[in-house]
Design a protein around this motif. Structure first.
Motif, PDB file in Angstrom:
ATOM      1  N   PHE A 243      -2.561 -25.072 -34.318  1.00  0.00           N
ATOM      2  CA  PHE A 243      -2.008 -26.533 -34.096  1.00  0.00           C
ATOM      3  C   PHE A 243      -0.412 -26.223 -34.012  1.00  0.00           C
ATOM      4  O   PHE A 243       0.085 -25.518 -34.810  1.00  0.00           O
ATOM      5  CB  PHE A 243      -2.380 -27.267 -35.038  1.00  0.00           C
ATOM      6  CG  PHE A 243      -3.840 -27.865 -35.080  1.00  0.00           C
ATOM      7  CD1 PHE A 243      -4.464 -28.511 -34.070  1.00  0.00           C
ATOM      8  CD2 PHE A 243      -4.970 -27.599 -36.091  1.00  0.00           C
ATOM      9  CE1 PHE A 243      -5.742 -29.027 -34.081  1.00  0.00           C
ATOM     10  CE2 PHE A 243      -6.047 -27.671 -36.222  1.00  0.00           C
ATOM     11  CZ  PHE A 243      -6.430 -28.625 -35.112  1.00  0.00           C
TER      12      PHE A 243
ATOM     13  N   ILE B  66      -5.548 -22.134 -37.435  1.00  0.00           N
ATOM     14  CA  ILE B  66      -6.656 -22.329 -38.572  1.00  0.00           C
ATOM     15  C   ILE B  66      -7.831 -21.454 -38.355  1.00  0.00           C
ATOM     16  O   ILE B  66      -8.429 -21.339 -39.367  1.00  0.00           O
ATOM     17  CB  ILE B  66      -6.913 -23.845 -38.170  1.00  0.00           C
ATOM     18  CG1 ILE B  66      -5.743 -24.769 -38.044  1.00  0.00           C
ATOM     19  CG2 ILE B  66      -7.960 -24.222 -39.199  1.00  0.00           C
ATOM     20  CD1 ILE B  66      -4.875 -24.875 -39.292  1.00  0.00           C
TER      21      ILE B  66
ATOM     22  N   PRO C  50     -13.441 -24.548 -48.719  1.00  0.00           N
ATOM     23  CA  PRO C  50     -12.607 -25.415 -49.380  1.00  0.00           C
ATOM     24  C   PRO C  50     -12.040 -26.452 -48.265  1.00  0.00           C
ATOM     25  O   PRO C  50     -12.212 -25.956 -47.208  1.00  0.00           O
ATOM     26  CB  PRO C  50     -11.763 -24.541 -49.842  1.00  0.00           C
ATOM     27  CG  PRO C  50     -12.022 -23.239 -49.890  1.00  0.00           C
ATOM     28  CD  PRO C  50     -13.192 -23.159 -48.917  1.00  0.00           C
ATOM     29  N   SER C  51     -11.700 -27.819 -48.945  1.00  0.00           N
ATOM     30  CA  SER C  51     -10.888 -28.454 -47.951  1.00  0.00           C
ATOM     31  C   SER C  51      -9.894 -28.065 -47.261  1.00  0.00           C
ATOM     32  O   SER C  51      -9.099 -27.134 -47.819  1.00  0.00           O
ATOM     33  CB  SER C  51     -10.399 -29.648 -49.063  1.00  0.00           C
ATOM     34  OG  SER C  51     -10.830 -30.870 -48.199  1.00  0.00           O
ATOM     35  N   GLY C  52      -9.585 -28.581 -46.083  1.00  0.00           N
ATOM     36  CA  GLY C  52      -8.549 -28.308 -45.286  1.00  0.00           C
ATOM     37  C   GLY C  52      -8.631 -26.367 -44.770  1.00  0.00           C
ATOM     38  O   GLY C  52      -7.707 -26.002 -44.141  1.00  0.00           O
ATOM     39  N   THR C  53      -9.810 -25.949 -44.712  1.00  0.00           N
ATOM     40  CA  THR C  53      -9.800 -24.590 -44.247  1.00  0.00           C
ATOM     41  C   THR C  53     -10.125 -24.616 -42.755  1.00  0.00           C
ATOM     42  O   THR C  53     -10.014 -23.514 -42.256  1.00  0.00           O
ATOM     43  CB  THR C  53     -10.845 -23.969 -44.934  1.00  0.00           C
ATOM     44  OG1 THR C  53     -12.033 -24.615 -45.042  1.00  0.00           O
ATOM     45  CG2 THR C  53     -10.713 -23.222 -46.266  1.00  0.00           C
ATOM     46  N   GLY C  54     -10.692 -25.891 -42.015  1.00  0.00           N
ATOM     47  CA  GLY C  54     -10.762 -25.624 -40.674  1.00  0.00           C
ATOM     48  C   GLY C  54     -12.231 -26.106 -40.441  1.00  0.00           C
ATOM     49  O   GLY C  54     -12.575 -25.816 -39.286  1.00  0.00           O
ATOM     50  N   LYS C  55     -13.068 -26.650 -41.065  1.00  0.00           N
ATOM     51  CA  LYS C  55     -14.465 -26.725 -41.095  1.00  0.00           C
ATOM     52  C   LYS C  55     -14.612 -27.953 -39.694  1.00  0.00           C
ATOM     53  O   LYS C  55     -15.207 -27.651 -39.031  1.00  0.00           O
ATOM     54  CB  LYS C  55     -15.208 -27.291 -42.375  1.00  0.00           C
ATOM     55  CG  LYS C  55     -15.071 -26.218 -43.449  1.00  0.00           C
ATOM     56  CD  LYS C  55     -16.067 -26.476 -44.716  1.00  0.00           C
ATOM     57  CE  LYS C  55     -15.427 -27.679 -45.246  1.00  0.00           C
ATOM     58  NZ  LYS C  55     -14.034 -27.736 -45.761  1.00  0.00           N
ATOM     59  N   SER C  56     -13.885 -28.902 -39.909  1.00  0.00           N
ATOM     60  CA  SER C  56     -13.985 -29.969 -38.849  1.00  0.00           C
ATOM     61  C   SER C  56     -13.397 -29.501 -37.613  1.00  0.00           C
ATOM     62  O   SER C  56     -14.063 -29.848 -36.700  1.00  0.00           O
ATOM     63  CB  SER C  56     -13.266 -31.291 -39.401  1.00  0.00           C
ATOM     64  OG  SER C  56     -13.826 -31.840 -40.622  1.00  0.00           O
ATOM     65  N   THR C  57     -12.377 -28.815 -37.927  1.00  0.00           N
ATOM     66  CA  THR C  57     -11.577 -28.237 -36.568  1.00  0.00           C
ATOM     67  C   THR C  57     -12.773 -27.301 -35.818  1.00  0.00           C
ATOM     68  O   THR C  57     -12.835 -27.439 -34.308  1.00  0.00           O
ATOM     69  CB  THR C  57     -10.663 -27.400 -36.821  1.00  0.00           C
ATOM     70  OG1 THR C  57      -9.753 -27.977 -37.558  1.00  0.00           O
ATOM     71  CG2 THR C  57      -9.801 -26.731 -35.685  1.00  0.00           C
TER      72      THR C  57
ATOM     73  N   GLN D  98     -17.184 -36.918 -39.594  1.00  0.00           N
ATOM     74  CA  GLN D  98     -16.911 -36.997 -40.959  1.00  0.00           C
ATOM     75  C   GLN D  98     -16.477 -38.456 -41.273  1.00  0.00           C
ATOM     76  O   GLN D  98     -16.713 -39.242 -42.473  1.00  0.00           O
ATOM     77  CB  GLN D  98     -15.923 -36.055 -41.613  1.00  0.00           C
ATOM     78  CG  GLN D  98     -15.571 -36.002 -43.161  1.00  0.00           C
ATOM     79  CD  GLN D  98     -14.719 -34.801 -43.207  1.00  0.00           C
ATOM     80  OE1 GLN D  98     -13.896 -34.348 -42.350  1.00  0.00           O
ATOM     81  NE2 GLN D  98     -14.549 -34.593 -44.390  1.00  0.00           N
TER      82      GLN D  98
HETATM   83  N1  LIG Z   1      -4.859 -32.452 -34.642  1.00  0.00           N
HETATM   84  C1  LIG Z   1      -4.349 -31.650 -35.530  1.00  0.00           C
HETATM   85  N2  LIG Z   1      -3.050 -31.457 -35.567  1.00  0.00           N
HETATM   86  C2  LIG Z   1      -2.474 -30.504 -36.509  1.00  0.00           C
HETATM   87  N3  LIG Z   1      -3.033 -30.098 -37.630  1.00  0.00           N
HETATM   88  C3  LIG Z   1      -4.356 -30.475 -37.661  1.00  0.00           C
HETATM   89  C4  LIG Z   1      -4.932 -31.225 -36.643  1.00  0.00           C
HETATM   90  N4  LIG Z   1      -6.336 -31.186 -36.976  1.00  0.00           N
HETATM   91  C5  LIG Z   1      -6.483 -30.699 -38.523  1.00  0.00           C
HETATM   92  N5  LIG Z   1      -5.226 -30.022 -38.575  1.00  0.00           N
HETATM   93  C6  LIG Z   1      -4.970 -29.097 -39.609  1.00  0.00           C
HETATM   94  O1  LIG Z   1      -6.019 -28.136 -39.767  1.00  0.00           O
HETATM   95  C7  LIG Z   1      -6.224 -27.810 -41.138  1.00  0.00           C
HETATM   96  C8  LIG Z   1      -7.970 -27.784 -40.944  1.00  0.00           C
HETATM   97  O2  LIG Z   1      -8.416 -29.001 -41.118  1.00  0.00           O
HETATM   98  P1  LIG Z   1      -9.836 -29.601 -40.985  1.00  0.00           P
HETATM   99  O3  LIG Z   1     -10.498 -28.877 -40.060  1.00  0.00           O
HETATM  100  O4  LIG Z   1      -9.931 -30.896 -40.973  1.00  0.00           O
HETATM  101  O5  LIG Z   1     -10.211 -28.946 -42.266  1.00  0.00           O
HETATM  102  P2  LIG Z   1     -11.585 -29.294 -43.504  1.00  0.00           P
HETATM  103  O6  LIG Z   1     -12.643 -30.053 -42.445  1.00  0.00           O
HETATM  104  O7  LIG Z   1     -12.147 -27.826 -43.587  1.00  0.00           O
HETATM  105  O8  LIG Z   1     -11.361 -29.920 -44.590  1.00  0.00           O
HETATM  106  C9  LIG Z   1      -5.784 -28.706 -41.994  1.00  0.00           C
HETATM  107  O9  LIG Z   1      -4.423 -28.128 -42.439  1.00  0.00           O
HETATM  108  C10 LIG Z   1      -5.314 -29.669 -40.907  1.00  0.00           C
HETATM  109  O10 LIG Z   1      -4.172 -30.548 -41.373  1.00  0.00           O
END
Ligand SMILES: Nc1ncnc2c1ncn2[C@@H]1O[C@H](COP(=O)(O)OP(=O)(O)O)[C@@H](O)[C@H]1O
Ligand SMILES: [Mg+2]
Length: 235
Positions: free
Chosen positions: A11, A20, A39-46, A90
């Motif tokens: 990103f 990520i 863990p939270s914030g590791t990029g699972k949703s990404t 989510q």
């Molecule tokens: N559209 C975006 N722009 C910038 N940073 C992003 C964006 N989407 C996610 N991130 C960052 O990528 C990292 C992983 O996010 P996310 O995939 O939501 O993690 P998880 O689902 O594991 O909690 C986080 O640090 C988040 O802030």
């Protein structure tokens, strides 16, 4: 069925860019259930967004039966997604001005054949524990768990080949969670493929293949028939 080749995602932000996901490769087989913890914030949703055609990877490919989803036109991609991929967000992504029932139909709302989907949507909602008196209600009148179940019904309606779920049990009580797991087991038995992110150890163990997202990589931590440790995996 789905081939993920060397997928990376960064990103951009004001001072540069942050990676990520780094060089992830995975083959997702038809009729199998994959769970991803971490863990939270590791990029699972990404990761889920990237494999669902919703977020273009910075590098690498996502192939659905040899179709590179990011090489399709926007229209072809959205058609492909509607007919092959069910996605549970989510944060549910229910539209506030549409009823529960219309939210379930939403991906097909402009289809000629949409009328025929209403009875199916009602059956699905009932199966997933949404009472009929809620069908005409707007999402604001639902609890978190009810919204989550409406989002799941929406993802299941088109009988997708693959169901991608981002923490689909986060708002459910144990009974509804177990009901959902039974429903997903039934989907798998019918040949549907499931990829799910979860924080719940019991839910993770429902998968045939259990991965952990850590240090930008997917690491296999278990299979359905082997015990595994979820130490330090939740947040
Ligand atoms: N559209 C975006 N722009 C910038 N940073 C992003 C964006 N989407 C996610 N991130 C960052 O990528 C990292 C992983 O996010 P996310 O995939 O939501 O993690 P998880 O689902 O594991 O909690 C986080 O640090 C988040 O802030
Ligand atoms: Mg997430």
């Amino acid at each position: 069925m789905i081939e993920i080749h060397n997928l990376s995602k960064s990103f951009k932000h004001s001072t540069g860019q942050t990676e990520i996901l780094h060089n992830i490769s995975l083959t997702i087989e038809k009729g199998q259930w994959y769970t991803i913890i971490g863990p939270s914030g590791t990029g699972k949703s990404t990761f889920l967004n990237c494999i669902a055609g919703l977020l273009k990877p910075t590098a690498g490919e996502v192939l659905y039966n040899d179709i590179n989803i990011y090489q399709l036109s926007e229209k072809a991609k959205s058609n492909y997604r509607r007919h092959h991929i069910g996605f549970v967000f989510q944060d549910f992504k229910l539209l506030p001005h549409y009823s529960v029932l219309d939210n379930v139909i939403l991906p097909f709302i402009y289809d000629e054949a949409k009328k025929a989907l209403y009875p199916k949507a009602m059956v699905l909602l009932e199966q997933i524990g949404i009472r009929t008196e809620l069908f005409k209600r707007l999402p604001e009148g639902l609890s978190g768990g009810e919204k989550q179940r409406v989002a799941i019904a929406r993802a299941l309606l088109g009988k997708p080949d693959i169901l991608i779920c981002d923490e689909p049990t986060g708002n459910l009580d144990i009974a509804n969670r177990n009901g959902l797991l039974d429903l997903l087991s039934h989907c798998r038995a019918q040949g549907q493929t499931i990829v799910m992110v979860t924080h719940d150890e019991d839910v993770a163990k429902s998968g045939d293949h259990i991965y952990k997202l850590i240090d930008k990589q997917l690491v296999k931590v278990g299979t359905a028939d082997a015990t595994f440790s979820l130490d330090q995996t939740t947040s």
